[in-house]
Design a protein around this motif. Structure first.
Motif, short mmCIF file in Angstrom:
data_model
loop_
_atom_site.label_atom_id
_atom_site.label_comp_id
_atom_site.label_asym_id
_atom_site.label_seq_id
_atom_site.Cartn_x
_atom_site.Cartn_y
_atom_site.Cartn_z
N ILE A 189 0.88 -1.18 0.00
CA ILE A 189 0.00 0.00 0.00
C ILE A 189 0.91 1.22 0.00
O ILE A 189 1.58 1.53 0.99
CB ILE A 189 -0.94 0.00 1.21
CG1 ILE A 189 -1.86 -1.23 1.16
CG2 ILE A 189 -1.76 1.29 1.26
CD1 ILE A 189 -2.81 -1.38 2.33
N ALA A 190 0.96 1.91 -1.16
CA ALA A 190 1.97 2.95 -1.39
C ALA A 190 1.45 4.36 -1.12
O ALA A 190 1.41 5.24 -2.00
CB ALA A 190 2.50 2.84 -2.82
N CYS A 191 1.02 4.58 0.10
CA CYS A 191 0.67 5.92 0.59
C CYS A 191 1.11 5.97 2.05
O CYS A 191 0.85 5.03 2.79
CB CYS A 191 -0.83 6.16 0.51
SG CYS A 191 -1.36 7.62 1.43
N PHE A 192 1.75 7.05 2.47
CA PHE A 192 2.38 7.09 3.79
C PHE A 192 1.42 7.04 4.96
O PHE A 192 1.81 6.93 6.12
CB PHE A 192 3.30 8.30 3.93
CG PHE A 192 4.37 8.10 4.96
CD1 PHE A 192 4.24 8.63 6.21
CD2 PHE A 192 5.50 7.34 4.68
CE1 PHE A 192 5.21 8.42 7.20
CE2 PHE A 192 6.46 7.11 5.65
CZ PHE A 192 6.33 7.65 6.92
N GLY A 193 0.12 7.05 4.66
CA GLY A 193 -0.85 6.84 5.74
C GLY A 193 -1.23 5.38 5.90
O GLY A 193 -1.99 5.03 6.80
N ASP A 194 -0.68 4.51 5.02
CA ASP A 194 -1.04 3.08 5.03
C ASP A 194 -2.56 2.89 5.11
O ASP A 194 -3.05 2.08 5.91
CB ASP A 194 -0.35 2.36 6.20
CG ASP A 194 1.17 2.35 6.08
OD1 ASP A 194 1.84 1.95 7.05
OD2 ASP A 194 1.67 2.73 5.00
N PRO A 195 -3.36 3.59 4.26
CA PRO A 195 -4.81 3.49 4.35
C PRO A 195 -5.34 2.09 4.10
O PRO A 195 -4.94 1.43 3.14
CB PRO A 195 -5.33 4.47 3.29
CG PRO A 195 -4.20 4.67 2.35
CD PRO A 195 -2.95 4.51 3.17
N GLY A 196 -6.21 1.62 4.99
CA GLY A 196 -6.88 0.32 4.83
C GLY A 196 -5.99 -0.88 5.09
O GLY A 196 -6.36 -2.00 4.73
N LEU A 197 -4.83 -0.69 5.73
CA LEU A 197 -3.86 -1.78 5.87
C LEU A 197 -4.44 -3.03 6.55
O LEU A 197 -4.36 -4.13 6.00
CB LEU A 197 -2.63 -1.29 6.65
CG LEU A 197 -1.53 -2.33 6.86
CD1 LEU A 197 -0.95 -2.82 5.55
CD2 LEU A 197 -0.43 -1.75 7.75
N SER A 212 -4.53 -13.20 1.08
CA SER A 212 -3.90 -14.43 1.57
C SER A 212 -2.40 -14.20 1.76
O SER A 212 -1.82 -14.65 2.73
CB SER A 212 -4.14 -15.56 0.56
OG SER A 212 -3.79 -15.11 -0.75
N GLY A 213 -1.79 -13.42 0.85
CA GLY A 213 -0.35 -13.14 0.95
C GLY A 213 -0.10 -11.92 1.81
O GLY A 213 -1.03 -11.27 2.27
N PRO A 214 1.16 -11.57 2.04
CA PRO A 214 1.49 -10.41 2.86
C PRO A 214 1.04 -9.09 2.23
O PRO A 214 1.07 -8.94 1.02
CB PRO A 214 3.02 -10.44 2.95
CG PRO A 214 3.49 -11.60 2.20
CD PRO A 214 2.35 -12.29 1.56
N VAL A 215 0.61 -8.17 3.10
CA VAL A 215 0.28 -6.79 2.70
C VAL A 215 1.11 -5.88 3.58
O VAL A 215 1.05 -5.99 4.80
CB VAL A 215 -1.21 -6.46 2.89
CG1 VAL A 215 -1.51 -5.04 2.39
CG2 VAL A 215 -2.11 -7.47 2.20
N VAL A 216 1.90 -4.98 2.96
CA VAL A 216 2.79 -4.12 3.73
C VAL A 216 2.56 -2.67 3.34
O VAL A 216 2.44 -2.35 2.15
CB VAL A 216 4.26 -4.51 3.52
CG1 VAL A 216 5.21 -3.52 4.19
CG2 VAL A 216 4.52 -5.92 4.04
#
Ligand code: 5HY
Length: 248
Positions: free
Chosen positions: A74-82, A90-94
């Motif tokens: 997730i390429a926004c510095f607020g990490d929206p919706g992480l 199913s896989g990693p979300v960073v």
């Protein structure tokens, strides 16, 4: 390995810049595909922008799951919706803020964040708390320039960012700089050379973390709060977002 890099705002030029930074940082054999949602804010500079952008992020995560990506950024510095994204992936979300802060803590006992608008500093502060990075985060500084002005040559963005980084190194007792906007991805290398300290930008940091997690066969735990959301009806035009389709 295929990594989907989601720019949560809807500005194509920024997505292209993010994609270039992601692929440049990726290891041989990793394909980084940068996308942005079809709907949402052109830039993210408030809590409100973040809340709406998070829906676009979830749209892209759902698509990414169907497209068989190994991991997401997730390429926004607020990490929206992480965390919501982790529930349906199913896989990693960073998130780029999460990755940049953690990597900075490996190379310095303290870092300062340099971001765009002053009003977004509190968002980064909350994330530093949430990620347990508050004791490493010496300060969060802003150049007070709108996100989309970063690409405007007339804005002198790179000079303003460099000057704020120097102030941080002089006054914040920090040994590293974290760039607080995906739109600054192209500034890290030259800033690090100029300043002689680690300058971490989140897009590259997050791609590296996803590669490491996938390489170690580590995926989001489905035991507990990050399990797929319970199936239920969503009313109105959010009907298509109902989690029912995910559990099957
Ligand atoms: C970002 N906004 O990385 C954040 C940065 C910020 O549209 N992409 C955006 O200033 O909060």
């Amino acid at each position: 390995m295929r990594i989907k890099v989601i720019n949560p705002n809807t500005t194509d030029s920024m997505t292209r810049k993010i994609g270039a930074a992601a692929q440049a940082a990726a290891r041989p054999g990793t394909v980084a595909v940068a996308v942005n949602p079809a709907r949402g804010p052109v830039s993210i500079e408030s809590h409100y922008d973040e809340a709406v952008a998070a829906v676009g992020v979830l749209d892209e995560i759902r698509r990414g799951e169907a497209e068989g990506f190994d991991g997401h950024v997730i390429a926004c510095f607020g990490d929206p919706g992480l965390l919501a994204a982790r529930e349906i992936a199913s896989g990693p979300v960073v998130g780029i803020a999460e990755a940049a802060m953690h990597l900075a803590s490996f190379v310095a006992t303290g870092f300062s964040v340099v971001t765009t608008l002053a009003r977004t500093c509190v968002i980064a502060e909350h994330l530093a708390e949430q990620y347990g990075m508050a004791r490493f985060c010496r300060n969060i500084r802003a150049i007070d320039l709108p996100v989309l002005d970063l690409d405007d040559p007339g804005s002198e963005a790179s000079r303003l960012v460099a000057a704020e980084c120097r102030r941080a190194l002089e006054r914040d007792r920090c040994g590293a700089i974290v760039l607080g906007c995906a739109g600054m991805a192209d500034l890290a290398a030259s800033l690090s050379a100029q300043l002689g300290v680690p300058v971490i930008e989140g897009v590259s940091a997050a791609v590296g973390v996803v590669e490491t997690l996938v390489g170690l066969r580590l995926a989001t735990s489905k035991h507990g709060d990050l399990a797929y959301p319970p199936a239920k009806l969503y009313r109105g035009d959010f009907h298509a977002l109902a989690p029912t389709r995910l559990a099957s």
